[in-house]
Design an enzyme around this catalytic site. Structure first.
Site, short mmCIF file in Angstrom:
data_model
loop_
_atom_site.label_atom_id
_atom_site.label_comp_id
_atom_site.label_asym_id
_atom_site.label_seq_id
_atom_site.Cartn_x
_atom_site.Cartn_y
_atom_site.Cartn_z
N TYR A 130 -4.68 6.92 -6.41
CA TYR A 130 -4.70 6.54 -5.01
C TYR A 130 -5.55 7.54 -4.23
O TYR A 130 -6.46 8.14 -4.76
CB TYR A 130 -3.27 6.36 -4.47
CG TYR A 130 -3.30 5.48 -3.25
CD1 TYR A 130 -3.77 4.17 -3.33
CD2 TYR A 130 -2.95 5.97 -2.00
CE1 TYR A 130 -3.90 3.37 -2.21
CE2 TYR A 130 -3.07 5.16 -0.87
CZ TYR A 130 -3.54 3.87 -0.99
OH TYR A 130 -3.67 3.09 0.12
N ARG A 183 -11.63 -2.44 6.68
CA ARG A 183 -11.45 -1.04 7.14
C ARG A 183 -10.75 -0.25 6.03
O ARG A 183 -9.60 0.12 6.15
CB ARG A 183 -10.61 -1.03 8.43
CG ARG A 183 -10.64 0.28 9.18
CD ARG A 183 -9.47 0.40 10.12
NE ARG A 183 -8.19 0.31 9.44
CZ ARG A 183 -7.58 1.34 8.84
NH1 ARG A 183 -8.14 2.52 8.80
NH2 ARG A 183 -6.39 1.17 8.26
N LYS A 201 -2.12 0.39 -4.59
CA LYS A 201 -0.82 0.34 -3.89
C LYS A 201 0.26 -0.25 -4.80
O LYS A 201 1.39 0.24 -4.85
CB LYS A 201 -0.92 -0.52 -2.63
CG LYS A 201 -1.67 0.12 -1.50
CD LYS A 201 -0.75 0.94 -0.61
CE LYS A 201 -1.53 1.62 0.49
NZ LYS A 201 -0.74 2.41 1.40
N GLU A 273 -3.04 -4.76 4.22
CA GLU A 273 -3.59 -3.44 3.93
C GLU A 273 -5.05 -3.35 4.36
O GLU A 273 -5.88 -4.19 3.97
CB GLU A 273 -3.48 -3.20 2.41
CG GLU A 273 -3.58 -1.76 2.02
CD GLU A 273 -2.42 -0.92 2.52
OE1 GLU A 273 -2.70 0.16 3.06
OE2 GLU A 273 -1.25 -1.32 2.38
N ASP A 274 -5.37 -2.37 5.19
CA ASP A 274 -6.75 -2.04 5.56
C ASP A 274 -7.51 -3.21 6.19
O ASP A 274 -8.68 -3.44 5.89
CB ASP A 274 -7.51 -1.48 4.34
CG ASP A 274 -7.03 -0.06 4.00
OD1 ASP A 274 -6.16 0.44 4.72
OD2 ASP A 274 -7.51 0.51 3.01
N ASP A 296 1.15 -1.77 6.25
CA ASP A 296 1.35 -0.37 5.87
C ASP A 296 0.62 0.57 6.80
O ASP A 296 1.09 1.67 7.08
CB ASP A 296 0.91 -0.17 4.42
CG ASP A 296 1.39 1.16 3.86
OD1 ASP A 296 2.54 1.52 4.15
OD2 ASP A 296 0.63 1.82 3.15
N ASP A 297 -0.55 0.17 7.31
CA ASP A 297 -1.33 1.04 8.18
C ASP A 297 -0.63 1.23 9.53
O ASP A 297 -0.70 2.31 10.12
CB ASP A 297 -2.73 0.45 8.41
CG ASP A 297 -3.45 0.20 7.09
OD1 ASP A 297 -3.64 1.16 6.35
OD2 ASP A 297 -3.78 -0.96 6.80
N ASN A 438 -7.61 9.66 6.14
CA ASN A 438 -7.98 9.66 4.72
C ASN A 438 -9.40 9.13 4.56
O ASN A 438 -9.87 8.38 5.40
CB ASN A 438 -7.02 8.75 3.93
CG ASN A 438 -5.63 9.34 3.81
OD1 ASN A 438 -5.49 10.54 3.58
ND2 ASN A 438 -4.61 8.52 3.98
#
Length: 582
Positions: A130, A183, A201, A273-274, A296-297, A438
């Site tokens: 990850y 993203r 993930k 996610e993203d 999650d973000d 990150n």
């Protein structure tokens, strides 16, 4: 042979509703199991079946029973010895991406050994599978692509997404992690190559949260990319067109969400996610009342950061409401964290959330978010526009607001300069500095900078890992506000309770459960998060608290409620040890 869905015996199904058609996970580790695929896997097929392959660990009797004689070298090596050999080989690689590729190869070859390795060496291998290495892997996904993982749903599949879902061999899917690649971490639009994120993930869902690999499905929705470099890359694996937006995008996503529910039922967890800000908030708002969805973000990051703040109060003193918070970054992560902090304050003090928001300030690319800017702000920033004169520079915002906590979610590196950290240290005896962006290259500052510029007084946590740092004879161990602390246990709690919706109180429960795992020994090292070595125990405790909240709110469907939710969560966890096939 009957379809897998017709073979389920509810009494023998693994807890949490994961269908265990062949009794593989209900059997104790001592009981032999039969390596079923469509028929009994044997010979050449068996050693190329990632789920049942044991490499050289097949015993003499198994080699005879399953027609493996001559297909393997004569030596018999235990799983422990295979693990030792694999770790030795991984450590020979000097380039992190080579380690990543070696781990992905292992996952495709021998699933149980992959998870055994990851669970037993979690602190060493988490940065490999990850963040930060997964970011580089996504950037180069087209070049390192070997075998497809998960499902790719592009604009070409519009009108037939349900058919595409039915192409996936597993029917008992419980967790889907989906991205549209717009993203990825702090790296921007990587289009179809964002698949590395859902794959990574979900490997953590299994290793850290114990969700069975067969119950996990990574999905990339490809609507094109605006990344010119990828569009001109001959090795790019996605659609060569600019991103679809508006009605075309919305219709594809709606068809996807409807098809998932139709194919997998009400209780499948869909983790976004993203996605870019403009879509992330919209999707969460649109589907949270009709689907079991989690971003999650926005929510995972918020929950893990809140846990660190709750734990840090032991070092800082006071309650959350006694502190002032300043964020650099007002996107998904920043506003998500801010809102959860305000919710926790309301829970503790009983004050209305609007009052608590006034203790939380956000800085975006144009400066401090203040009332005079309200008309031009995106909707998710408006609740954070407070009365104050405009301030453009971060250091001036620190001096004006005098925060006790500085949180970076900007996605832009090196923003917590020496001047900023020194300003925080001049205001606070123990400034809490969280550089969360990150991968490591995008962190607002390094651990070394935070400790040095604050003369060893800062409490520091980051999104990506930093090595321990010695300052004036004292060794500081930086905390890592990694979402991997929260989402695997959170997901396990939803699954084991049969939750049908996500509620904010579940996120607060997860934060409090994580914070309670930090001990005095950890605080002495400056840590506000427990070490990852005990992550499965942490995940079980988080799962128990989330499940308890689901039962309390009437959102759980697996009844009756188990007496001991921690033990129940632990009993549901996937065990990667090899099974006997006799």
């Amino acid at each position: 042979m009957m379809n897998g869905g017709d073979l389920v015996n509810n009494k023998s199904a693994v807890a949490g509703g994961v269908e265990d058609v062949y009794g593989e996970d209900v059997a104790t580790m001592e009981q032999p199991v039969t390596p079923w695929t469509v028929s009994v896997a044997s010979g050449y097929t068996l050693i190329r079946d990632l789920r049942h392959n044991k490499g050289l660990a097949f015993t003499e009797k198994e080699r005879d029973a399953h027609y493996l004689r001559g297909l393997l070298p004569p030596a018999v090596l235990s799983q422990e010895l295979q693990e030792k050999r694999m770790m030795h080989n991984l450590r020979q690689y000097e380039v992190p991406l080579q380690r990543y590729m070696a781990m992905m190869d292992l996952q495709e070859r021998n699933e149980r050994l992959f998870y055994k390795l990851l669970i037993d060496n979690v602190e060493e291998l988490l940065p490999v599978v990850y963040t930060p290495t997964v970011g580089e892997a996504c950037q180069k996904y087209g070049s390192i692509f070997r075998r497809p993982q998960g499902l790719y749903i592009s604009l070409k599949e519009k009108g037939k997404i349900l058919e595409v879902l039915k192409n996936w061999p597993e029917r008992s899917v419980q967790v889907i992690v989906v991205t549209d690649g717009e993203r990825i971490l702090g790296l921007g639009d990587l289009g179809c190559q964002g698949m590395g994120i859902p794959v990574g993930k979900l490997s953590l869902y299994t290793a850290l949260g114990g969700v069975r690999p067969s119950a996990c499905l990574p999905i990339t929705i490809d609507v094109g990319t605006n990344n010119e470099k990828l569009l001109n890359d001959e090795f790019y694996t996605g659609l060569r067109q600019r991103r679809a937006t508006g009605q075309e995008y919305d219709e594809l996503l709606h068809e996807f969400m409807s098809a998932v529910k139709q194919n997998y039922g009400e209780k499948v967890l869909i983790q976004f996610e993203d996605f870019a800000n403009h879509n992330a908030f919209e999707l969460l708002a649109r589907y949270s009342s009709s689907h079991l969805v989690f971003n999650d973000d926005i929510q995972g990051t918020a929950s893990v950061v809140l846990a660190g703040l709750i734990a840090a109060l032991k070092l800082l003193g006071g309650t959350l409401a006694d502190h002032r918070f300043l964020f650099l970054g007002a996107g998904e992560a920043g506003t998500g964290i801010a809102e959860l902090i305000a919710l926790e304050m309301s829970k503790q003090t009983g004050n209305p959330i609007e009052e608590n928001r006034k203790k939380i300030w956000l800085v975006d690319s144009k400066g401090l978010i203040v009332e005079s800017r309200k008309q031009s702000l995106q909707h998710f920033k408006k609740p954070w526009a407070h009365e104050h004169e405009p301030v453009t520079k971060l250091v001036d915002a620190v001096k004006a607001i005098k925060p006790t906590v500085l949180i970076g979610t900007s996605g832009v590196g090196k923003q917590f300069t020496k001047e900023v950290v020194e300003a925080m240290a001049s205001i606070n005896e123990k400034p809490l500095i969280m550089a969360l962006s990150n991968p490591t290259s995008q962190a607002e500052c390094t651990a070394e900078e935070a400790y040095t510029w604050s003369e060893g007084r800062a409490i520091f946590a980051s999104g990506s890992p930093f090595d321990p740092f010695e300052y004036n004879g004292k060794v500081f161990v930086p905390g890592q506000a990694n979402n991997a602390y929260i989402f695997p246990g959170f997901g396990l709690g939803l699954i084991t309770s049969g939750a049908i919706r996500v509620h904010d109180d579940m996120l607060l429960a997860a934060s409090e459960a994580l914070a309670s795992q930090v001990t005095e020994e950890h605080f002495e090292k400056g840590l506000i998060y427990p070490p990852f070595t005990s992550i499965r125990k942490i995940s079980a405790n988080i799962a128990a608290k989330v499940a308890a909240k689901a039962y309390e709110l009437g959102l759980a469907s697996h009844l009756p409620q188990p007496k001991d939710l921690v033990k129940y969560a632990e009993s549901c966890m996937y065990n990667p040890g090899y099974r006997s096939y006799l």
